[in-house]
Design a protein around this motif. Structure first.
Motif, PDB file in Angstrom:
ATOM      1  N   TYR A 153      44.409  22.593  61.730  1.00  0.00           N
ATOM      2  CA  TYR A 153      42.947  22.468  61.690  1.00  0.00           C
ATOM      3  C   TYR A 153      42.393  21.570  62.800  1.00  0.00           C
ATOM      4  N   PRO A 154      43.046  20.458  63.153  1.00  0.00           N
ATOM      5  CA  PRO A 154      42.605  19.753  64.364  1.00  0.00           C
ATOM      6  C   PRO A 154      42.693  20.646  65.603  1.00  0.00           C
ATOM      7  N   GLY A 155      43.708  21.523  65.642  1.00  0.00           N
ATOM      8  CA  GLY A 155      43.846  22.438  66.772  1.00  0.00           C
ATOM      9  C   GLY A 155      42.690  23.417  66.848  1.00  0.00           C
ATOM     10  N   ILE A 156      42.264  23.944  65.706  1.00  0.00           N
ATOM     11  CA  ILE A 156      41.115  24.858  65.687  1.00  0.00           C
ATOM     12  C   ILE A 156      39.875  24.143  66.217  1.00  0.00           C
ATOM     13  N   ALA A 157      39.672  22.902  65.757  1.00  0.00           N
ATOM     14  CA  ALA A 157      38.503  22.137  66.200  1.00  0.00           C
ATOM     15  C   ALA A 157      38.538  21.902  67.713  1.00  0.00           C
ATOM     16  N   LEU A 158      39.694  21.478  68.238  1.00  0.00           N
ATOM     17  CA  LEU A 158      39.814  21.239  69.677  1.00  0.00           C
ATOM     18  C   LEU A 158      39.597  22.518  70.469  1.00  0.00           C
ATOM     19  N   PHE A 159      40.163  23.617  69.976  1.00  0.00           N
ATOM     20  CA  PHE A 159      40.019  24.892  70.673  1.00  0.00           C
ATOM     21  C   PHE A 159      38.550  25.308  70.752  1.00  0.00           C
ATOM     22  N   LEU A 160      37.830  25.220  69.653  1.00  0.00           N
ATOM     23  CA  LEU A 160      36.421  25.630  69.637  1.00  0.00           C
ATOM     24  C   LEU A 160      35.571  24.722  70.519  1.00  0.00           C
ATOM     25  N   ILE A 161      35.841  23.401  70.464  1.00  0.00           N
ATOM     26  CA  ILE A 161      35.130  22.471  71.350  1.00  0.00           C
ATOM     27  C   ILE A 161      35.424  22.805  72.804  1.00  0.00           C
ATOM     28  N   GLY A 162      36.686  23.099  73.090  1.00  0.00           N
ATOM     29  CA  GLY A 162      37.090  23.386  74.466  1.00  0.00           C
ATOM     30  C   GLY A 162      36.437  24.632  75.026  1.00  0.00           C
ATOM     31  N   ILE A 163      36.491  25.756  74.293  1.00  0.00           N
ATOM     32  CA  ILE A 163      35.937  26.994  74.870  1.00  0.00           C
ATOM     33  C   ILE A 163      34.411  26.942  74.912  1.00  0.00           C
ATOM     34  N   ALA A 164      33.774  26.320  73.915  1.00  0.00           N
ATOM     35  CA  ALA A 164      32.311  26.233  73.927  1.00  0.00           C
ATOM     36  C   ALA A 164      31.832  25.366  75.091  1.00  0.00           C
ATOM     37  N   SER A 165      32.477  24.211  75.298  1.00  0.00           N
ATOM     38  CA  SER A 165      32.071  23.300  76.370  1.00  0.00           C
ATOM     39  C   SER A 165      32.440  23.873  77.740  1.00  0.00           C
ATOM     40  N   ASN A 166      33.550  24.571  77.826  1.00  0.00           N
ATOM     41  CA  ASN A 166      33.921  25.244  79.062  1.00  0.00           C
ATOM     42  C   ASN A 166      32.852  26.266  79.443  1.00  0.00           C
ATOM     43  N   SER A 167      32.406  27.078  78.482  1.00  0.00           N
ATOM     44  CA  SER A 167      31.363  28.070  78.750  1.00  0.00           C
ATOM     45  C   SER A 167      30.053  27.399  79.148  1.00  0.00           C
ATOM     46  N   TYR A 168      29.713  26.319  78.470  1.00  0.00           N
ATOM     47  CA  TYR A 168      28.470  25.609  78.785  1.00  0.00           C
ATOM     48  C   TYR A 168      28.454  25.159  80.241  1.00  0.00           C
ATOM     49  N   HIS A 169      29.557  24.610  80.703  1.00  0.00           N
ATOM     50  CA  HIS A 169      29.595  24.135  82.091  1.00  0.00           C
ATOM     51  C   HIS A 169      29.683  25.293  83.082  1.00  0.00           C
ATOM     52  N   HIS A 170      30.266  26.414  82.681  1.00  0.00           N
ATOM     53  CA  HIS A 170      30.220  27.597  83.535  1.00  0.00           C
ATOM     54  C   HIS A 170      28.782  28.096  83.689  1.00  0.00           C
ATOM     55  N   ILE A 171      28.008  28.039  82.616  1.00  0.00           N
ATOM     56  CA  ILE A 171      26.602  28.443  82.680  1.00  0.00           C
ATOM     57  C   ILE A 171      25.828  27.524  83.618  1.00  0.00           C
ATOM     58  N   LEU A 172      26.092  26.222  83.534  1.00  0.00           N
ATOM     59  CA  LEU A 172      25.433  25.284  84.444  1.00  0.00           C
ATOM     60  C   LEU A 172      25.780  25.612  85.898  1.00  0.00           C
ATOM     61  N   LEU A 173      27.036  25.934  86.162  1.00  0.00           N
ATOM     62  CA  LEU A 173      27.436  26.302  87.522  1.00  0.00           C
ATOM     63  C   LEU A 173      26.719  27.564  87.987  1.00  0.00           C
ATOM     64  N   SER A 174      26.586  28.534  87.084  1.00  0.00           N
ATOM     65  CA  SER A 174      25.952  29.805  87.472  1.00  0.00           C
ATOM     66  C   SER A 174      24.482  29.620  87.801  1.00  0.00           C
ATOM     67  N   LYS A 175      23.841  28.608  87.209  1.00  0.00           N
ATOM     68  CA  LYS A 175      22.416  28.382  87.451  1.00  0.00           C
ATOM     69  C   LYS A 175      22.146  27.614  88.744  1.00  0.00           C
ATOM     70  N   LEU A 176      23.204  27.128  89.393  1.00  0.00           N
ATOM     71  CA  LEU A 176      23.014  26.389  90.634  1.00  0.00           C
ATOM     72  C   LEU A 176      22.471  27.281  91.745  1.00  0.00           C
ATOM     73  N   ARG A 177      22.919  28.543  91.741  1.00  0.00           N
ATOM     74  CA  ARG A 177      22.518  29.460  92.805  1.00  0.00           C
ATOM     75  C   ARG A 177      21.624  30.561  92.251  1.00  0.00           C
ATOM     76  N   LYS A 178      20.478  30.759  92.885  1.00  0.00           N
ATOM     77  CA  LYS A 178      19.608  31.855  92.505  1.00  0.00           C
ATOM     78  C   LYS A 178      20.186  33.170  93.020  1.00  0.00           C
ATOM     79  N   GLU A 179      19.644  34.279  92.530  1.00  0.00           N
ATOM     80  CA  GLU A 179      20.136  35.590  92.925  1.00  0.00           C
ATOM     81  C   GLU A 179      20.049  35.746  94.433  1.00  0.00           C
ATOM     82  N   GLY A 180      21.173  36.105  95.040  1.00  0.00           N
ATOM     83  CA  GLY A 180      21.218  36.314  96.482  1.00  0.00           C
ATOM     84  C   GLY A 180      21.671  35.106  97.265  1.00  0.00           C
ATOM     85  N   GLU A 181      21.619  33.923  96.658  1.00  0.00           N
ATOM     86  CA  GLU A 181      22.090  32.720  97.351  1.00  0.00           C
ATOM     87  C   GLU A 181      23.609  32.668  97.359  1.00  0.00           C
ATOM     88  N   ARG A 182      24.180  32.143  98.430  1.00  0.00           N
ATOM     89  CA  ARG A 182      25.637  32.100  98.566  1.00  0.00           C
ATOM     90  C   ARG A 182      26.158  30.683  98.811  1.00  0.00           C
TER      91      ARG A 182
END
Length: 260
Positions: A153-182
């Protein structure tokens, strides 16, 4: 004494030459790749894709990185239809992890440049073999006495925290560049004020969660191997940012806040 303490947290290693060898090979290989990354010899993807001789589009390459491992996770439900709760959760977590990766490639990440074919093959093979071996190792542990300390059960908690926070920071990275910017920008928000690769940090946490769910020697070895590789990759990433941006904050670490 040390071995006895370790066995409180993991299943006894199954009598399998294959899983034993894969445990050693995984740690050694990814630690070596991490050392190469730190020294400037990079796998050719993301910002380190430096026009290799043969390359594919980044989106296509990323899909080919994750799809075999995801399919291996799905296939395990057919190959091993039975099994206890731990085995079910492990396979579900691994499959969910790579399914999330595929969704991010399709709908979140913004790409520029290409991916080296050689790097694509190497990474895809690593993901596939680590997934298949984790599941097979867990299958061999079915019926063995449970470890005295239950980390499911600690493993389930760590896994869910990890993938949710990983996705959150990927979303932040994706918002750095507008469409067409490189061009690249210094990331902001979330834990980017403390480390330049919080998405890597939470990826490590997710895999630690998987190793807690599994409590097998191989899964623990796999998590350690990923940590070693991402240490090197994050170090190289921070060095890349400091070389590109004169105003890069000196107190922003590579992977672990305040430490590294």
């Amino acid at each position: 004494m040390v071995i006895s303490t370790i066995l409180d947290f993991v299943f006894p290693p199954p009598p399998s030459v294959f899983t034993t060898a894969m445990s050693v090979v995984s740690v050694a290989m990814l630690a070596y790749l991490g050392l190469l990354e730190a020294r400037g010899v990079h796998l050719q993807y993301s910002k380190f894709s430096l026009a290799p001789n043969k390359k594919v589009q980044s989106r296509t390459g990323m899909l080919l990185l994750y799809s075999p491992a995801f399919l291996a996770g799905l296939a395990s439900f057919l190959i091993f239809p039975d099994g206890g709760l731990r085995f079910l959760i492990l396979r579900s977590a691994i499959s969910l992890h790579f399914f999330k990766r595929i969704l991010e490639v399709l709908f979140i990440h913004k790409f520029s440049g290409g991916m080296g074919v050689g790097s694509m093959v190497v990474i895809s093979l690593i993901y596939f073999l680590s997934t298949a071996t984790s599941i097979y190792s867990q299958h061999l542990s079915e019926g063995l006495p449970e470890p005295p300390v239950d980390l499911l059960y600690p493993g389930i908690a760590l896994f869910l925290i990890g993938i949710a926070s990983n996705s959150y920071h990927h979303i932040l990275l994706s918002k750095l560049r507008k469409e067409g910017e490189r061009e690249y920008k210094i990331p902001k928000g979330g834990l980017f004020g403390w480390v330049i690769c919080p998405h890597y940090l939470f990826e490590v946490i997710a895999f630690v969660g998987i190793s807690f769910i599994s409590q097998s020697v191989y899964s623990c070895s796999c998590s350690l191997a990923i940590f070693f590789y991402l240490l090197g990759r994050s170090y190289a990433t921070r060095r890349w940012y400091t070389s590109k941006f004169e105003d890069f904050p000196e107190d922003v670490k590579a992977l672990i806040p305040y430490i590294f």
